[in-house]
Design a protein around this motif. Sequence first.
Motif, PDB file in Angstrom:
ATOM      1  N   LEU A  62       2.348 -15.884   2.912  1.00  0.00           N
ATOM      2  CA  LEU A  62       2.159 -14.632   3.898  1.00  0.00           C
ATOM      3  C   LEU A  62       0.665 -14.560   4.313  1.00  0.00           C
ATOM      4  O   LEU A  62      -0.205 -14.420   3.339  1.00  0.00           O
ATOM      5  CB  LEU A  62       2.826 -13.389   3.584  1.00  0.00           C
ATOM      6  N   LEU A  63       0.449 -14.878   5.730  1.00  0.00           N
ATOM      7  CA  LEU A  63      -0.785 -14.711   6.185  1.00  0.00           C
ATOM      8  C   LEU A  63      -1.207 -13.109   6.680  1.00  0.00           C
ATOM      9  O   LEU A  63      -0.510 -12.890   7.617  1.00  0.00           O
ATOM     10  CB  LEU A  63      -1.438 -15.651   7.030  1.00  0.00           C
ATOM     11  N   VAL A  64      -2.141 -12.529   6.097  1.00  0.00           N
ATOM     12  CA  VAL A  64      -2.246 -10.891   6.411  1.00  0.00           C
ATOM     13  C   VAL A  64      -3.587 -10.970   7.125  1.00  0.00           C
ATOM     14  O   VAL A  64      -4.636 -11.333   6.332  1.00  0.00           O
ATOM     15  CB  VAL A  64      -2.197 -10.104   5.475  1.00  0.00           C
ATOM     16  N   ASP A  65      -3.857 -10.334   8.077  1.00  0.00           N
ATOM     17  CA  ASP A  65      -5.162  -9.879   8.760  1.00  0.00           C
ATOM     18  C   ASP A  65      -5.336  -8.434   7.963  1.00  0.00           C
ATOM     19  O   ASP A  65      -5.232  -7.282   8.588  1.00  0.00           O
ATOM     20  CB  ASP A  65      -4.936  -9.863  10.113  1.00  0.00           C
ATOM     21  N   LYS A  66      -6.070  -8.427   6.908  1.00  0.00           N
ATOM     22  CA  LYS A  66      -6.428  -7.165   6.288  1.00  0.00           C
ATOM     23  C   LYS A  66      -7.438  -6.295   7.174  1.00  0.00           C
ATOM     24  O   LYS A  66      -8.385  -6.814   7.569  1.00  0.00           O
ATOM     25  CB  LYS A  66      -6.985  -7.555   4.886  1.00  0.00           C
ATOM     26  N   PRO A  67      -7.218  -4.977   7.237  1.00  0.00           N
ATOM     27  CA  PRO A  67      -8.095  -4.306   8.081  1.00  0.00           C
ATOM     28  C   PRO A  67      -9.149  -3.689   6.902  1.00  0.00           C
ATOM     29  O   PRO A  67      -9.033  -3.815   6.048  1.00  0.00           O
ATOM     30  CB  PRO A  67      -6.978  -2.969   8.497  1.00  0.00           C
ATOM     31  N   GLN A  68      -9.961  -3.031   7.519  1.00  0.00           N
ATOM     32  CA  GLN A  68     -11.200  -2.251   7.119  1.00  0.00           C
ATOM     33  C   GLN A  68     -10.611  -1.166   6.395  1.00  0.00           C
ATOM     34  O   GLN A  68      -9.757  -0.580   6.658  1.00  0.00           O
ATOM     35  CB  GLN A  68     -12.344  -2.087   7.765  1.00  0.00           C
ATOM     36  N   GLY A  69     -11.212  -0.910   4.953  1.00  0.00           N
ATOM     37  CA  GLY A  69     -10.945   0.444   4.464  1.00  0.00           C
ATOM     38  C   GLY A  69      -9.947   0.321   3.280  1.00  0.00           C
ATOM     39  O   GLY A  69      -9.408   1.302   2.736  1.00  0.00           O
ATOM     40  N   ILE A  70      -8.994  -0.711   3.198  1.00  0.00           N
ATOM     41  CA  ILE A  70      -7.998  -0.873   2.334  1.00  0.00           C
ATOM     42  C   ILE A  70      -8.401  -2.050   1.354  1.00  0.00           C
ATOM     43  O   ILE A  70      -9.208  -2.964   1.818  1.00  0.00           O
ATOM     44  CB  ILE A  70      -6.484  -0.770   2.632  1.00  0.00           C
ATOM     45  N   THR A  71      -8.087  -2.088   0.000  1.00  0.00           N
ATOM     46  CA  THR A  71      -8.186  -2.995  -0.881  1.00  0.00           C
ATOM     47  C   THR A  71      -7.211  -4.197  -0.820  1.00  0.00           C
ATOM     48  O   THR A  71      -6.327  -4.089  -0.055  1.00  0.00           O
ATOM     49  CB  THR A  71      -8.244  -2.575  -2.366  1.00  0.00           C
ATOM     50  N   SER A  72      -7.449  -5.421  -1.412  1.00  0.00           N
ATOM     51  CA  SER A  72      -6.555  -6.622  -1.271  1.00  0.00           C
ATOM     52  C   SER A  72      -5.276  -6.111  -2.224  1.00  0.00           C
ATOM     53  O   SER A  72      -4.324  -6.334  -1.895  1.00  0.00           O
ATOM     54  CB  SER A  72      -7.054  -7.916  -1.868  1.00  0.00           C
ATOM     55  N   HIS A  73      -5.464  -5.299  -3.200  1.00  0.00           N
ATOM     56  CA  HIS A  73      -4.326  -4.875  -3.863  1.00  0.00           C
ATOM     57  C   HIS A  73      -3.436  -3.836  -3.145  1.00  0.00           C
ATOM     58  O   HIS A  73      -2.359  -3.932  -3.361  1.00  0.00           O
ATOM     59  CB  HIS A  73      -4.844  -4.100  -5.246  1.00  0.00           C
ATOM     60  N   ASP A  74      -3.960  -3.111  -2.272  1.00  0.00           N
ATOM     61  CA  ASP A  74      -3.244  -2.200  -1.303  1.00  0.00           C
ATOM     62  C   ASP A  74      -2.433  -3.179  -0.408  1.00  0.00           C
ATOM     63  O   ASP A  74      -1.064  -2.655  -0.148  1.00  0.00           O
ATOM     64  CB  ASP A  74      -4.295  -1.318  -0.253  1.00  0.00           C
ATOM     65  N   VAL A  75      -3.009  -4.297  -0.055  1.00  0.00           N
ATOM     66  CA  VAL A  75      -1.940  -5.186   0.668  1.00  0.00           C
ATOM     67  C   VAL A  75      -0.923  -5.606  -0.034  1.00  0.00           C
ATOM     68  O   VAL A  75       0.276  -5.709   0.297  1.00  0.00           O
ATOM     69  CB  VAL A  75      -2.878  -6.261   1.322  1.00  0.00           C
ATOM     70  N   VAL A  76      -1.232  -6.146  -1.361  1.00  0.00           N
ATOM     71  CA  VAL A  76      -0.196  -6.576  -2.099  1.00  0.00           C
ATOM     72  C   VAL A  76       0.797  -5.525  -2.298  1.00  0.00           C
ATOM     73  O   VAL A  76       2.063  -5.832  -2.128  1.00  0.00           O
ATOM     74  CB  VAL A  76      -0.653  -6.934  -3.481  1.00  0.00           C
ATOM     75  N   ALA A  77       0.653  -4.314  -2.585  1.00  0.00           N
ATOM     76  CA  ALA A  77       1.509  -3.280  -2.827  1.00  0.00           C
ATOM     77  C   ALA A  77       2.397  -2.833  -1.622  1.00  0.00           C
ATOM     78  O   ALA A  77       3.537  -2.756  -1.721  1.00  0.00           O
ATOM     79  CB  ALA A  77       0.720  -1.842  -3.168  1.00  0.00           C
ATOM     80  N   ARG A  78       1.714  -3.094  -0.491  1.00  0.00           N
ATOM     81  CA  ARG A  78       2.477  -2.969   0.968  1.00  0.00           C
ATOM     82  C   ARG A  78       3.615  -4.047   1.050  1.00  0.00           C
ATOM     83  O   ARG A  78       4.546  -3.916   1.719  1.00  0.00           O
ATOM     84  CB  ARG A  78       1.554  -2.676   1.948  1.00  0.00           C
ATOM     85  N   THR A  79       2.972  -5.130   0.516  1.00  0.00           N
ATOM     86  CA  THR A  79       3.980  -6.303   0.735  1.00  0.00           C
ATOM     87  C   THR A  79       5.221  -6.137  -0.227  1.00  0.00           C
ATOM     88  O   THR A  79       6.194  -6.309   0.123  1.00  0.00           O
ATOM     89  CB  THR A  79       3.226  -7.778   0.311  1.00  0.00           C
ATOM     90  N   ARG A  80       4.974  -5.742  -1.477  1.00  0.00           N
ATOM     91  CA  ARG A  80       5.910  -5.476  -2.318  1.00  0.00           C
ATOM     92  C   ARG A  80       7.131  -4.421  -1.779  1.00  0.00           C
ATOM     93  O   ARG A  80       8.206  -4.510  -1.747  1.00  0.00           O
ATOM     94  CB  ARG A  80       5.498  -5.090  -3.622  1.00  0.00           C
TER      95      ARG A  80
END
Length: 295
Positions: free
Chosen positions: A7-25
Amino acid sequence: MAESGILLVDKPQGITSHDVVARTRRALGTRKVGHAGTLDPLATGLLIVGVEGATRLLTFIVGLGKTYRATIRLGQTTTSDDADGDIVGVASSEAIARVTEERIRAGVAALTGEISQIPSAVSAIKVDGKRAYDRVRAGEDVQLKARDVVISRFDVADVRRAEDAIELDVEVVCSSGTYIRALARDLGADLGVGGHLTMLRRTHVGRFEVAGAAVVDEIADATLTSPADAAALVLGRIDVPADTARDLRHGKRTDVPESFDGQRAAIDPDGELVGVVERRGSAMKSVMNMPERQR
């Protein structure tokens, strides 16, 4: 079970990479999610996320080269070498005025090619099992070791001057493990005025690009890149017949159907990724097998 893929994600400012993993889960209903290549909370752009069996591919992705767009502010130093830190040094307007574009070009040139770089102390690098940024926040004096990195391109796209600072818009193509914050810090130090990063956006990881990547609120509906397509993009593909695919999955050495060096993504007749194979003399062997999809 969630679909396996990249999955390719365009991470926004202000959150961590781990936050993206948690949201994906949460969005995909699986715990088996990981990412390749951390982005700081300040940074935006391409984060590569593996889902289910495709998490096995992340080890082959994390070492790929990266491309960034960034803004460097010359004239101020911070505790973290970026805008999230506290300002600890400010150059005089006279020192700023002495920073000519010729000096900037020379400083950039000195930071291009194979260089030795000391990562920013406020980083996720582990020191004796503890993240460096946790040690810094606890008041420790953290001294990280220099590492060799390659800056293939360091281009200055724009220069904006004020009395108290100079801002540079740059594009950097670099090897994995490069800290763009450290480039900003070292360029500022070389010019005698200090520097830090105010914007960072990752646009490419290897041949993956941020264009078309999902925003975090759209992860549940995002299209995943299949393990076969992703692995072929990273390593190149080698098509194998069904009997060879079976032998590779059982850990056997097999004949090489075509000449290649290094590693390749082995694809079976159904278009499924068998795994990653490596040449061993006149034979090949799987160095990573994918879980077989239940049919």
